[in-house]
Design a protein around this motif. Sequence first.
Motif, PDB file in Angstrom:
ATOM      1  N   GLN A  69       2.309  36.880 -30.192  1.00 16.94           N
ATOM      2  CA  GLN A  69       1.716  35.592 -29.839  1.00 16.94           C
ATOM      3  C   GLN A  69       0.654  35.190 -30.865  1.00 16.94           C
ATOM      4  N   SER A  70      -0.155  36.140 -31.274  1.00 19.47           N
ATOM      5  CA  SER A  70      -1.179  35.853 -32.282  1.00 19.47           C
ATOM      6  C   SER A  70      -0.548  35.433 -33.600  1.00 19.47           C
ATOM      7  N   ILE A  71       0.535  36.106 -33.968  1.00 17.55           N
ATOM      8  CA  ILE A  71       1.229  35.741 -35.208  1.00 17.55           C
ATOM      9  C   ILE A  71       1.771  34.320 -35.083  1.00 17.55           C
ATOM     10  N   ASP A  72       2.366  34.007 -33.942  1.00 12.21           N
ATOM     11  CA  ASP A  72       2.897  32.655 -33.719  1.00 12.21           C
ATOM     12  C   ASP A  72       1.793  31.602 -33.784  1.00 12.21           C
ATOM     13  N   GLU A  73       0.583  32.012 -33.416  1.00 11.74           N
ATOM     14  CA  GLU A  73      -0.540  31.076 -33.431  1.00 11.74           C
ATOM     15  C   GLU A  73      -1.257  31.046 -34.779  1.00 11.74           C
ATOM     16  N   GLY A  74      -0.717  31.762 -35.768  1.00  8.98           N
ATOM     17  CA  GLY A  74      -1.253  31.621 -37.114  1.00  8.98           C
ATOM     18  C   GLY A  74      -1.854  32.858 -37.748  1.00  8.98           C
ATOM     19  N   ALA A  75      -1.976  33.946 -37.025  1.00 12.72           N
ATOM     20  CA  ALA A  75      -2.516  35.172 -37.617  1.00 12.72           C
ATOM     21  C   ALA A  75      -1.417  35.823 -38.444  1.00 12.72           C
ATOM     22  N   ASP A  76      -1.370  35.539 -39.731  1.00 10.38           N
ATOM     23  CA  ASP A  76      -0.258  36.025 -40.546  1.00 10.38           C
ATOM     24  C   ASP A  76      -0.659  37.109 -41.540  1.00 10.38           C
ATOM     25  N   THR A  77      -1.786  37.783 -41.265  1.00 12.91           N
ATOM     26  CA  THR A  77      -2.180  38.951 -42.062  1.00 12.91           C
ATOM     27  C   THR A  77      -2.684  40.036 -41.110  1.00 12.91           C
ATOM     28  N   LEU A  78      -2.699  41.273 -41.606  1.00 11.66           N
ATOM     29  CA  LEU A  78      -3.224  42.367 -40.788  1.00 11.66           C
ATOM     30  C   LEU A  78      -4.706  42.149 -40.497  1.00 11.66           C
ATOM     31  N   LEU A 124       5.586  42.018 -40.278  1.00 13.47           N
ATOM     32  CA  LEU A 124       6.629  41.771 -41.275  1.00 13.47           C
ATOM     33  C   LEU A 124       7.889  41.229 -40.629  1.00 13.47           C
ATOM     34  N   GLN A 125       8.239  41.769 -39.467  1.00 13.02           N
ATOM     35  CA  GLN A 125       9.426  41.302 -38.747  1.00 13.02           C
ATOM     36  C   GLN A 125       9.264  39.835 -38.337  1.00 13.02           C
ATOM     37  N   ALA A 126       8.099  39.487 -37.812  1.00 12.79           N
ATOM     38  CA  ALA A 126       7.859  38.106 -37.375  1.00 12.79           C
ATOM     39  C   ALA A 126       7.863  37.149 -38.553  1.00 12.79           C
ATOM     40  N   LEU A 127       7.248  37.565 -39.665  1.00 13.12           N
ATOM     41  CA  LEU A 127       7.220  36.692 -40.844  1.00 13.12           C
ATOM     42  C   LEU A 127       8.618  36.521 -41.412  1.00 13.12           C
ATOM     43  N   ASP A 128       9.410  37.584 -41.382  1.00  9.22           N
ATOM     44  CA  ASP A 128      10.784  37.507 -41.871  1.00  9.22           C
ATOM     45  C   ASP A 128      11.617  36.571 -40.991  1.00  9.22           C
ATOM     46  N   GLU A 129      11.433  36.684 -39.677  1.00 10.51           N
ATOM     47  CA  GLU A 129      12.159  35.790 -38.764  1.00 10.51           C
ATOM     48  C   GLU A 129      11.752  34.338 -38.985  1.00 10.51           C
ATOM     49  N   ARG A 130      10.463  34.132 -39.228  1.00 12.34           N
ATOM     50  CA  ARG A 130       9.967  32.769 -39.470  1.00 12.34           C
ATOM     51  C   ARG A 130      10.573  32.195 -40.754  1.00 12.34           C
ATOM     52  N   GLN A 131      10.636  33.052 -41.784  1.00 19.83           N
ATOM     53  CA  GLN A 131      11.186  32.605 -43.059  1.00 19.83           C
ATOM     54  C   GLN A 131      12.678  32.300 -42.921  1.00 19.83           C
ATOM     55  N   SER A 132      13.398  33.134 -42.184  1.00 20.56           N
ATOM     56  CA  SER A 132      14.833  32.910 -41.974  1.00 20.56           C
ATOM     57  C   SER A 132      15.065  31.621 -41.198  1.00 20.56           C
ATOM     58  N   ALA A 133      14.247  31.365 -40.195  1.00 17.06           N
ATOM     59  CA  ALA A 133      14.388  30.147 -39.404  1.00 17.06           C
ATOM     60  C   ALA A 133      14.163  28.921 -40.267  1.00 17.06           C
ATOM     61  N   THR A 134      13.159  28.994 -41.143  1.00 14.14           N
ATOM     62  CA  THR A 134      12.885  27.874 -42.038  1.00 14.14           C
ATOM     63  C   THR A 134      14.053  27.664 -42.992  1.00 14.14           C
ATOM     64  N   TYR A 135      14.603  28.758 -43.516  1.00 16.65           N
ATOM     65  CA  TYR A 135      15.727  28.662 -44.443  1.00 16.65           C
ATOM     66  C   TYR A 135      16.918  27.973 -43.787  1.00 16.65           C
ATOM     67  N   TYR A 136      17.232  28.376 -42.549  1.00 16.00           N
ATOM     68  CA  TYR A 136      18.389  27.802 -41.883  1.00 16.00           C
ATOM     69  C   TYR A 136      18.159  26.366 -41.457  1.00 16.00           C
ATOM     70  N   GLN A 137      16.887  25.975 -41.262  1.00 15.72           N
ATOM     71  CA  GLN A 137      16.603  24.588 -40.930  1.00 15.72           C
ATOM     72  C   GLN A 137      16.811  23.697 -42.147  1.00 15.72           C
ATOM     73  N   VAL A 138      16.494  24.228 -43.326  1.00 18.97           N
ATOM     74  CA  VAL A 138      16.601  23.467 -44.571  1.00 18.97           C
ATOM     75  C   VAL A 138      18.053  23.433 -45.050  1.00 18.97           C
ATOM     76  N   ALA A 139      18.751  24.571 -44.903  1.00 13.94           N
ATOM     77  CA  ALA A 139      20.114  24.685 -45.423  1.00 13.94           C
ATOM     78  C   ALA A 139      21.103  23.838 -44.647  1.00 13.94           C
TER      79      ALA A 139
END
Length: 65
Positions: free
Chosen positions: A16-25, A50-65
């Motif tokens: 939840q924290s990552i989703d709310e913007g905490a993207d570093t340790l 890392l898993q959450a950031l990877d999922e976020r990046q994949s979601a962005t990629y598929y939205q653009v592609a």
Amino acid sequence: MYVCLCQGITDRQIRQSIDEGADTLRALRQQLGVMSQCGKCGCMTKELLLQALDERQSATYYQVA
Ligand code: FES
């Protein structure tokens, strides 16, 4: 599932924290207190981040592609 036993932090709270913007340790430590005592939760916290950031990046990629 509890990730940080010292602070009683679960994987759900970390995600939840990552989703709310905490993207570093560091941000997760400041917001939740994970890794602030014994540090044994560091590996699992990093894995979740890392898993959450990877999922976020994949979601962005598929939205653009
Ligand atoms: Fe997280 Fe100890 S288990 S600081």
